[in-house]
Design a protein around this motif. Sequence first.
Motif, PDB file in Angstrom:
ATOM      1  N   ILE A  61     -14.861   6.072   2.286  1.00  0.00           N
ATOM      2  CA  ILE A  61     -16.224   5.532   2.274  1.00  0.00           C
ATOM      3  C   ILE A  61     -16.610   5.247   3.714  1.00  0.00           C
ATOM      4  O   ILE A  61     -15.970   4.437   4.384  1.00  0.00           O
ATOM      5  CB  ILE A  61     -16.333   4.248   1.425  1.00  0.00           C
ATOM      6  N   LYS A  62     -17.629   5.941   4.181  1.00  0.00           N
ATOM      7  CA  LYS A  62     -18.061   5.871   5.573  1.00  0.00           C
ATOM      8  C   LYS A  62     -16.850   6.158   6.474  1.00  0.00           C
ATOM      9  O   LYS A  62     -16.211   7.163   6.321  1.00  0.00           O
ATOM     10  CB  LYS A  62     -18.723   4.526   5.856  1.00  0.00           C
ATOM     11  N   ASN A  63     -16.495   5.235   7.378  1.00  0.00           N
ATOM     12  CA  ASN A  63     -15.397   5.507   8.299  1.00  0.00           C
ATOM     13  C   ASN A  63     -14.070   4.877   7.868  1.00  0.00           C
ATOM     14  O   ASN A  63     -13.178   4.688   8.689  1.00  0.00           O
ATOM     15  CB  ASN A  63     -15.757   5.006   9.699  1.00  0.00           C
ATOM     16  N   LYS A  64     -13.975   4.551   6.596  1.00  0.00           N
ATOM     17  CA  LYS A  64     -12.740   3.932   6.102  1.00  0.00           C
ATOM     18  C   LYS A  64     -12.128   4.776   4.983  1.00  0.00           C
ATOM     19  O   LYS A  64     -12.842   5.383   4.195  1.00  0.00           O
ATOM     20  CB  LYS A  64     -13.019   2.533   5.540  1.00  0.00           C
ATOM     21  N   LEU A  65     -10.807   4.756   4.943  1.00  0.00           N
ATOM     22  CA  LEU A  65     -10.089   5.373   3.835  1.00  0.00           C
ATOM     23  C   LEU A  65      -9.430   4.247   3.045  1.00  0.00           C
ATOM     24  O   LEU A  65      -8.711   3.415   3.617  1.00  0.00           O
ATOM     25  CB  LEU A  65      -9.023   6.339   4.362  1.00  0.00           C
ATOM     26  N   TYR A  66      -9.681   4.206   1.745  1.00  0.00           N
ATOM     27  CA  TYR A  66      -9.131   3.149   0.890  1.00  0.00           C
ATOM     28  C   TYR A  66      -7.998   3.704   0.037  1.00  0.00           C
ATOM     29  O   TYR A  66      -8.155   4.737  -0.609  1.00  0.00           O
ATOM     30  CB  TYR A  66     -10.218   2.589  -0.037  1.00  0.00           C
ATOM     31  N   PHE A  67      -6.863   3.003   0.065  1.00  0.00           N
ATOM     32  CA  PHE A  67      -5.773   3.290  -0.868  1.00  0.00           C
ATOM     33  C   PHE A  67      -6.088   2.494  -2.133  1.00  0.00           C
ATOM     34  O   PHE A  67      -6.011   1.267  -2.145  1.00  0.00           O
ATOM     35  CB  PHE A  67      -4.441   2.848  -0.253  1.00  0.00           C
ATOM     36  N   LEU A  68      -6.451   3.201  -3.193  1.00  0.00           N
ATOM     37  CA  LEU A  68      -6.869   2.522  -4.416  1.00  0.00           C
ATOM     38  C   LEU A  68      -5.675   2.203  -5.317  1.00  0.00           C
ATOM     39  O   LEU A  68      -5.349   1.051  -5.555  1.00  0.00           O
ATOM     40  CB  LEU A  68      -7.887   3.388  -5.164  1.00  0.00           C
ATOM     41  N   PHE A  69      -5.030   3.263  -5.813  1.00  0.00           N
ATOM     42  CA  PHE A  69      -3.919   3.052  -6.743  1.00  0.00           C
ATOM     43  C   PHE A  69      -2.857   4.122  -6.525  1.00  0.00           C
ATOM     44  O   PHE A  69      -3.110   5.150  -5.886  1.00  0.00           O
ATOM     45  CB  PHE A  69      -4.419   3.117  -8.198  1.00  0.00           C
ATOM     46  N   GLY A  70      -1.690   3.864  -7.069  1.00  0.00           N
ATOM     47  CA  GLY A  70      -0.605   4.827  -6.997  1.00  0.00           C
ATOM     48  C   GLY A  70       0.351   4.580  -8.141  1.00  0.00           C
ATOM     49  O   GLY A  70       0.148   3.669  -8.960  1.00  0.00           O
ATOM     50  N   GLY A  71       1.387   5.389  -8.196  1.00  0.00           N
ATOM     51  CA  GLY A  71       2.368   5.204  -9.246  1.00  0.00           C
ATOM     52  C   GLY A  71       3.706   5.786  -8.847  1.00  0.00           C
ATOM     53  O   GLY A  71       3.768   6.833  -8.195  1.00  0.00           O
ATOM     54  N   PHE A  72       4.771   5.084  -9.173  1.00  0.00           N
ATOM     55  CA  PHE A  72       6.133   5.582  -9.002  1.00  0.00           C
ATOM     56  C   PHE A  72       7.064   4.667  -9.787  1.00  0.00           C
ATOM     57  O   PHE A  72       6.693   3.539 -10.142  1.00  0.00           O
ATOM     58  CB  PHE A  72       6.560   5.623  -7.520  1.00  0.00           C
ATOM     59  N   LYS A  73       8.273   5.166 -10.056  1.00  0.00           N
ATOM     60  CA  LYS A  73       9.260   4.343 -10.741  1.00  0.00           C
ATOM     61  C   LYS A  73      10.215   3.731  -9.722  1.00  0.00           C
ATOM     62  O   LYS A  73      10.608   4.390  -8.758  1.00  0.00           O
ATOM     63  CB  LYS A  73      10.046   5.195 -11.758  1.00  0.00           C
ATOM     64  N   LYS A  74      10.590   2.495  -9.990  1.00  0.00           N
ATOM     65  CA  LYS A  74      11.467   1.773  -9.065  1.00  0.00           C
ATOM     66  C   LYS A  74      12.776   2.525  -8.833  1.00  0.00           C
ATOM     67  O   LYS A  74      13.301   2.552  -7.720  1.00  0.00           O
ATOM     68  CB  LYS A  74      11.741   0.375  -9.635  1.00  0.00           C
TER      69      LYS A  74
ATOM     70  N   ILE B 169      -0.477   8.463   3.311  1.00  0.00           N
ATOM     71  CA  ILE B 169      -1.807   7.861   3.499  1.00  0.00           C
ATOM     72  C   ILE B 169      -2.148   7.780   4.991  1.00  0.00           C
ATOM     73  O   ILE B 169      -3.272   8.090   5.394  1.00  0.00           O
ATOM     74  CB  ILE B 169      -1.852   6.469   2.835  1.00  0.00           C
ATOM     75  N   VAL B 170      -1.170   7.354   5.804  1.00  0.00           N
ATOM     76  CA  VAL B 170      -1.395   7.318   7.254  1.00  0.00           C
ATOM     77  C   VAL B 170      -1.756   8.715   7.766  1.00  0.00           C
ATOM     78  O   VAL B 170      -2.727   8.910   8.513  1.00  0.00           O
ATOM     79  CB  VAL B 170      -0.143   6.787   7.992  1.00  0.00           C
ATOM     80  N   GLU B 171      -0.975   9.693   7.353  1.00  0.00           N
ATOM     81  CA  GLU B 171      -1.188  11.073   7.782  1.00  0.00           C
ATOM     82  C   GLU B 171      -2.578  11.572   7.373  1.00  0.00           C
ATOM     83  O   GLU B 171      -3.295  12.192   8.172  1.00  0.00           O
ATOM     84  CB  GLU B 171      -0.105  11.955   7.147  1.00  0.00           C
ATOM     85  N   THR B 172      -2.979  11.263   6.143  1.00  0.00           N
ATOM     86  CA  THR B 172      -4.291  11.701   5.650  1.00  0.00           C
ATOM     87  C   THR B 172      -5.419  11.028   6.428  1.00  0.00           C
ATOM     88  O   THR B 172      -6.416  11.662   6.793  1.00  0.00           O
ATOM     89  CB  THR B 172      -4.421  11.379   4.141  1.00  0.00           C
TER      90      THR B 172
ATOM     91  N   GLU C  65      -5.733  12.637   9.814  1.00  0.00           N
ATOM     92  CA  GLU C  65      -6.357  13.965   9.682  1.00  0.00           C
ATOM     93  C   GLU C  65      -7.861  13.860   9.446  1.00  0.00           C
ATOM     94  O   GLU C  65      -8.637  14.662   9.946  1.00  0.00           O
ATOM     95  CB  GLU C  65      -5.701  14.735   8.533  1.00  0.00           C
ATOM     96  N   LYS C  66      -8.254  12.850   8.680  1.00  0.00           N
ATOM     97  CA  LYS C  66      -9.682  12.671   8.387  1.00  0.00           C
ATOM     98  C   LYS C  66     -10.420  11.984   9.528  1.00  0.00           C
ATOM     99  O   LYS C  66     -11.639  11.854   9.497  1.00  0.00           O
ATOM    100  CB  LYS C  66      -9.854  11.835   7.102  1.00  0.00           C
ATOM    101  N   ARG C  67      -9.669  11.477  10.511  1.00  0.00           N
ATOM    102  CA  ARG C  67     -10.219  10.774  11.679  1.00  0.00           C
ATOM    103  C   ARG C  67     -11.050   9.555  11.277  1.00  0.00           C
ATOM    104  O   ARG C  67     -12.092   9.271  11.861  1.00  0.00           O
ATOM    105  CB  ARG C  67     -11.040  11.733  12.550  1.00  0.00           C
ATOM    106  N   VAL C  68     -10.600   8.856  10.232  1.00  0.00           N
ATOM    107  CA  VAL C  68     -11.279   7.611   9.871  1.00  0.00           C
ATOM    108  C   VAL C  68     -10.925   6.537  10.895  1.00  0.00           C
ATOM    109  O   VAL C  68      -9.907   6.634  11.601  1.00  0.00           O
ATOM    110  CB  VAL C  68     -10.864   7.134   8.461  1.00  0.00           C
ATOM    111  N   GLU C  69     -11.758   5.524  10.991  1.00  0.00           N
ATOM    112  CA  GLU C  69     -11.473   4.444  11.940  1.00  0.00           C
ATOM    113  C   GLU C  69     -10.413   3.489  11.395  1.00  0.00           C
ATOM    114  O   GLU C  69      -9.604   2.949  12.151  1.00  0.00           O
ATOM    115  CB  GLU C  69     -12.762   3.671  12.247  1.00  0.00           C
ATOM    116  N   GLU C  70     -10.455   3.259  10.092  1.00  0.00           N
ATOM    117  CA  GLU C  70      -9.502   2.323   9.489  1.00  0.00           C
ATOM    118  C   GLU C  70      -9.009   2.853   8.149  1.00  0.00           C
ATOM    119  O   GLU C  70      -9.727   3.586   7.458  1.00  0.00           O
ATOM    120  CB  GLU C  70     -10.152   0.947   9.238  1.00  0.00           C
TER     121      GLU C  70
END
Length: 325
Positions: free
Chosen positions: A224-237, A253-256, A259-264
């Motif tokens: 959204i605009k210059n931010k990338l939000y991590f919404l949800f995920g899933g994995f087993k312990k 997520i950092v890599e993405t 690549e997207k050149r978001v500010e935050e």
Amino acid sequence: MSRHKSTVSLDKEINKLNLPCYETLASLLPLLTLLEKLNPCGQEYEVSNGSVIISYRLSLNLFNFRRIFPLNVHVQIIGLPVSVCLSGFFGNYIEAEKNIKQRKGLKILLNSDHPFKGGGKTLSTFVFENRFEDFDQYLSSLRSPYRRRINKALREREKLVIKTLSRYDFNKVHYDLYLSIMGRTENPLETLPIEFFREYDAELFEFSDRETHNVVGFIQLKAIKNKLYFLFGGFKKEDIPAYDIYYNMLLKIVETGIEKRVEEIEFGQTAEESKLKIGCREKYKYMTAHHSNPLINSFISMLLPLFSYRPYPVKHHVFKDKGEK
């Protein structure tokens, strides 16, 4: 002042008023509209003096953030009806505080960026400030203890295939991984149905075993605009030792974001240590509560420090060139 039960009428009004917060709010309208359908919980939108206040109703454990006995009460939440770190008011926070004091019953305002007199802290969010040209530059900027930890995770990533996933292909296997996390979460505010992941227009990545092709994780991201939000995920312990799966989800997520050149990148709340060790900073979030009965309100004011969130106590000096980052 006007109140709306639907984003359809809300959108028409705020569009006419040309509110300063319109652009940010407009980007959230598709999410709010979908939640009206998939997570109906008495959503209400109020426009007052240049501010927009989003609220919903919930049965909440007041000691959600502290490991003491549960105290469940019916409450009106000022916030988004989904577990993300965004506030439920747009505009002047003083106006928002004044507004909730005029409402009947118990109200709790969550995830404010501004502290309130007599209020407390809610769960902090963790923000990654992107100043990198590429992922290699990010890795080389880390101090050696943190780079070693990340390289360890990246070696485990070689066992994985990570690929984009169409939301139309999100299936029960992915959803069970989400439910696995929810089952480990203490007092979750809500559990979303599988339709949320299939219908919300967000970016999904799937993590699967390179040899067996078994799906072991996923992440859902939204720019959204210059931010990338991590919404949800899933994995087993139980998949953590085999794949270092959670660290690899964070690193993807950092890599993405780079690549997207978001500010935050907004990594959201919880899992403080892991997020700080990949280079996030802790951003405090604030709350306040009020009851229309003065006696009960006095009692709440005394209790508030008990269920106020305590920030992560350790400073991690992750980057070579920024001691406090």
